[in-house]
Design a protein around this motif. Sequence first.
Motif, PDB file in Angstrom:
ATOM      1  N   GLY A 152       0.830  -1.203   0.000  1.00 12.99           N
ATOM      2  CA  GLY A 152       0.000   0.000   0.000  1.00 12.99           C
ATOM      3  C   GLY A 152       0.862   1.250   0.000  1.00 12.99           C
ATOM      4  O   GLY A 152       2.074   1.188  -0.252  1.00 12.99           O
ATOM      5  N   GLY A 153       0.227   2.370   0.304  1.00 18.25           N
ATOM      6  CA  GLY A 153       0.908   3.657   0.258  1.00 18.25           C
ATOM      7  C   GLY A 153       2.036   3.761   1.275  1.00 18.25           C
ATOM      8  O   GLY A 153       3.115   4.279   0.975  1.00 18.25           O
ATOM      9  N   ASN A 154       1.789   3.302   2.483  1.00 18.96           N
ATOM     10  CA  ASN A 154       2.855   3.373   3.480  1.00 18.96           C
ATOM     11  C   ASN A 154       4.097   2.629   3.009  1.00 18.96           C
ATOM     12  O   ASN A 154       5.201   3.156   3.028  1.00 18.96           O
ATOM     13  N   HIS A 195       1.185  12.787   5.348  1.00 20.99           N
ATOM     14  CA  HIS A 195       0.583  11.596   5.980  1.00 20.99           C
ATOM     15  C   HIS A 195       1.519  11.027   7.060  1.00 20.99           C
ATOM     16  O   HIS A 195       2.741  11.199   6.984  1.00 20.99           O
ATOM     17  N   THR A 248       3.818  16.328  -1.143  1.00 22.54           N
ATOM     18  CA  THR A 248       2.596  15.539  -1.200  1.00 22.54           C
ATOM     19  C   THR A 248       1.789  15.911  -2.438  1.00 22.54           C
ATOM     20  O   THR A 248       1.518  17.084  -2.681  1.00 22.54           O
ATOM     21  N   ASP A 277       4.831  11.939  -2.512  1.00 20.00           N
ATOM     22  CA  ASP A 277       3.812  11.006  -2.035  1.00 20.00           C
ATOM     23  C   ASP A 277       2.539  11.233  -2.843  1.00 20.00           C
ATOM     24  O   ASP A 277       1.768  12.139  -2.571  1.00 20.00           O
ATOM     25  N   HIS A 308      -4.521   0.619  -4.934  1.00 24.38           N
ATOM     26  CA  HIS A 308      -5.768   0.298  -4.235  1.00 24.38           C
ATOM     27  C   HIS A 308      -6.552   1.559  -3.850  1.00 24.38           C
ATOM     28  O   HIS A 308      -7.559   1.476  -3.167  1.00 24.38           O
TER      29      HIS A 308
END
Length: 499
Positions: A152-154, A195, A248, A277, A308
Amino acid sequence: MLKNESRSSPLEIDPQELRKLGHQLVDDIAGFLESLPHRPVNPAEFPEEVQKLLGSAPVPANGLDIGSLLHRTSKLLFDHSLFNGHPAFFGYITSSAAPIGALADMLAAAVNPNLGSFQLSPIATEIEAQTVRWIAEMIGYPADCGGILVSGGNMANFVCFLAGRKANMDWNIREEGFAGANGRTVRIYASKETHTWIKKAADVFGFGTNAIRWIDTDDQLRMDVNALERQIKSDMNAGEKPLMVVGTAGSVSTGAVDPLRAISALCRKYDVWFHADGAYGGFAALLPDAPEELKHLHLADSIAVDPHKWLYAPLEAGCALVKNKEALRDAFSFNAPYYRFEGTGGEPPLNYFEYGPQNSRGFRALKVWLAIQQAGLQGYKEMIADDCTLARELFAEVRKYSDLQPMTYGLSIATFRYIPEDVGQGSESSEKYLNELNEAILKRVQESGEAYLSNAIINGKFVLRACVVNFRTTRKEIRSLPALVVKIGKKLHTERKAV
Ligand SMILES: *Cc1c(COP(=O)(O)O)cnc(C)c1O
């Protein structure tokens, strides 16, 4: 159980039986998806109630009948889940999942390639490589970049972070660790809207969260590049090492896009890694009328995107992209004596275990690869543009209500809050009341099952936040949302006044 030359296993399913079970399951899934709009978005059950459904039985001593097991499990999931695929789900940044993803996951699991190395997953490895190239192409990044699918993004941000860490340290951090810093502090720059992954990364990778310089934002919650430059200069003058700036591309709270071009220029000037990001907003770069700054996303040394989210892949699928392919490999590659994956002639095979933290890897690329082909570039342009249009229309709709205050609109996120007509704003006590009231409204909306929102805090104000990353949402859900909030807001305010 071992017999002469055969074996019967309690986990094997014979092909005839598998056909029957599989057809039944797909039937049930299709029925579920059909019924989705008529179900509550949120079952709003307490943990105790949910635990009771499972009971406290120990591990079953003997195996159970698979048909009834699948039936019972489908029912459990269909009746006791929060549905992010519901047309009225607007929470966080969680997309509705494309059904092709469910089929892809089934297919991937059936073949079960291990995408650690090419040898263990020849066609699957090349499908992942093509998926990475397509993702890069969609956001205007060079197709020969390094890239890998992660959870995922993290994780995508972590992988990029580590690529930048290896590439931009002036000593060999992978061998020497922070001992090589010779007492210098290494700095990471990020806006206050970044984030939370950045805190986790600074912590987990040994920098400590104090290494982060939190750069102020402007009135649109974008990084203030003048403040960024002042901070970099002053840190360099103090003998510190500026490592990386995180820009971001679509913030979680409001969809704000940092000034990516100016950040890139500063990073070039001071030799600092530029990571973007784009977990939420990255894919909006494919829109012809994308926000101006998003068009500069390609300037970043590394980019995290999240299939996702705006590619509507079912969880989990993130993607890390690093412009210089070697920089990605340099951050993760070790040779182990028990792996012999060099290939036997032809070009060297792509072994993904050298491009990321994982060793054994599943085939999460398949669901993304299939969805990209099902929709095509044009299909994604339409879906993402429609999501943005719906958020903009919600923002406009909110204006029609005298007791709703529109706050921000960005990409596909609209924020607003409820202000009762007899409550002013601005004073400390009224702001405190409005924060409490809107927090209570949020909870009540979530419990209502009619729609699902989350929140943002903007300049100390608690606001309701709707994010449309949902190809099932229509104008109908958008139009009825403000009325639902007002109805609940009025009720809660009246109750509070009565006390
Ligand atoms: C969603 C998001 C993340 C985290 O991604 P996960 O897929 O939840 O791990 C990081 N950054 C931004 C901007 C995001 O929108």
